[in-house]
Enzyme design. Structure first.
Site, PDB file in Angstrom:
ATOM      1  N   GLU A   8       0.801  -1.049   0.036  1.00  0.00           N
ATOM      2  CA  GLU A   8      -0.055   0.018   0.056  1.00  0.00           C
ATOM      3  C   GLU A   8       0.787   1.145  -0.016  1.00  0.00           C
ATOM      4  O   GLU A   8       0.848   2.043   0.875  1.00  0.00           O
ATOM      5  CB  GLU A   8      -0.854   0.049   1.273  1.00  0.00           C
ATOM      6  N   HIS A  10       2.094   4.720  -1.893  1.00  0.00           N
ATOM      7  CA  HIS A  10       1.319   5.398  -2.666  1.00  0.00           C
ATOM      8  C   HIS A  10       2.276   6.304  -3.607  1.00  0.00           C
ATOM      9  O   HIS A  10       3.560   6.711  -3.108  1.00  0.00           O
ATOM     10  CB  HIS A  10       0.320   6.448  -1.819  1.00  0.00           C
ATOM     11  N   HIS A 161      -9.315   0.520  -1.004  1.00  0.00           N
ATOM     12  CA  HIS A 161      -8.707   1.512  -0.202  1.00  0.00           C
ATOM     13  C   HIS A 161      -9.645   2.524   0.252  1.00  0.00           C
ATOM     14  O   HIS A 161     -10.740   2.556  -0.473  1.00  0.00           O
ATOM     15  CB  HIS A 161      -7.539   2.444  -0.939  1.00  0.00           C
ATOM     16  N   ASP A 281       2.138   1.938   3.889  1.00  0.00           N
ATOM     17  CA  ASP A 281       1.247   2.932   3.478  1.00  0.00           C
ATOM     18  C   ASP A 281       2.075   4.352   3.419  1.00  0.00           C
ATOM     19  O   ASP A 281       1.706   5.472   3.952  1.00  0.00           O
ATOM     20  CB  ASP A 281       0.127   3.326   4.595  1.00  0.00           C
TER      21      ASP A 281
END
Ligand code: ZN
Length: 342
Positions: A8, A10, A161, A281
């Site tokens: 995850e 980004h 998400h 994340d």
């Protein structure tokens, strides 16, 4: 040792930047500027953060809301193609370190299915990252059927998400403290996942793999409650299976943002040690902290290795060798081969 996989993680590009203007994960302007710089960096800064956290391979995805925020469906289709091509270009520069989750134009479900197939077969992506609802439309709705048929045929991993709910639900009115990732996102993402479970989408498409972040958005904790209340509701359900059966069959979760041994123990106990995967994340969470949490969690070494890389390697189709790191098992098929398969 960089022997972990993270899923995850980004990014943002100039193409996607206008859509993320309303995404304010922090009110602190200086911290926000740092986040934006890290999101846009595919080079040394990102790789150094991965190295520091012992991450060998990161699957990159467009930060929320991405192409799903585009109001015009035709524009969204072109935008998703462009965003995925841009990501593929970055992955090509670092094939041993980066993989991709596609952005999908869910404004047009058939086009979203076609783009998922193009991204997985031609660009070598591992699946897709879906940033919650698309203008208030949820993934269990009937119009999404063409998309799910494609996703099922591809046995695609779909990372669901969180995002902001539509408007301000009455339960959050007057309490902005509950907004965003503090609480509203958890309610939004968990509810979206349960729509797929109870609405029959996943029963109809059993090869699809749903991935949830944030230690499963509380679902591992409430599985027994979901089962017991489903049994006793007296309501007709679209699916005969209990929610826990579908969650255990078709859900994987990541540890993003929940560095808590008790939450991890619950996830392992209720979902299974094969269903929990390490992730950070990035850049919203700290990779070193996430890595330290996994390293010190009171679990057997074999389970730690599964959570660190083994489970994700299975879902993503990766091989790991101590000497050379991660390689993609899936070959990228030539479009001509796709025609023969269709
Ligand atoms: Zn995230």
């Amino acid at each position: 040792m960089t022997d972990k996989i993270a899923l995850e993680e980004h990014f943002i590009t100039e193409t996607l930047a206008p859509y993320a203007a309303g995404n304010q994960p922090t009110q602190d302007a200086a911290a926000f500027a740092v986040l934006r710089r890290r999101l846009a960096d595919f080079g040394e800064g990102r790789l150094a953060a991965m190295d520091a956290a012992g991450i060998g391979y990161a699957v990159l995805s467009a930060t929320v809301p991405g192409v799903q925020a585009e109001p015009d469906a035709a524009k969204a289709v072109a935008l998703a193609q462009r965003a995925n091509d841009e990501l593929a270009e970055e992955v090509r520069k670092q094939p041993a370190r980066y993989g991709g989750f596609a952005a999908l134009p869910l404004q047009d479900p058939a086009a979203a299915g076609a783009e998922l197939e193009r991204a997985m077969r031609e660009l070598g992506f591992h699946g897709a990252m879906i940033n919650g609802h698309t203008h208030g439309q949820y993934l269990d709705e009937e119009r999404l059927r063409p998309f799910w048929e494609r996703a099922d045929a591809l046995a695609a991993p779909i990372y669901l998400h969180p995002c902001d709910p539509v408007g301000t639900p009455a339960m959050f009115a007057g309490r902005p403290e509950l907004n965003g990732s503090v609480w509203a996102w958890t309610v939004e993402a968990a509810t979206h996942a349960l729509r797929l479970v109870l609405g029959g989408t996943l029963m109809r498409h059993p090869r699809v793999k749903i991935i949830l972040g944030h230690m499963g958005e509380t679902l591992p904790y409430v599985m027994a409650r979901l089962d017991s209340r489903t049994r006793h509701s007296g309501r007709e359900f679209a699916v005969e299976e209990l929610p826990s059966a579908i969650l255990r069959r078709q859900f994987w979760i990541t540890t993003t943002g929940v560095c808590d041994p008790a939450s991890l123990a619950t996830a392992i106990a209720n979902l299974g040690e094969d269903r929990v995967m390490f992730s950070v994340d990035y850049p919203y969470e700290n990779g070193v902290e996430a890595a330290a949490f996994l390293a010190s969690a009171p679990i057997p070494e074999a389970v730690r290795a599964k959570i660190g890389r083994g489970n994700a390697a299975g879902v993503l189709g990766l091989s790991y060798w101590k000497e050379t790191g991660f390689t993609k098992k899936r070959s990228i098929k030539h479009p001509q081969q796709m025609l023969h398969q269709a």
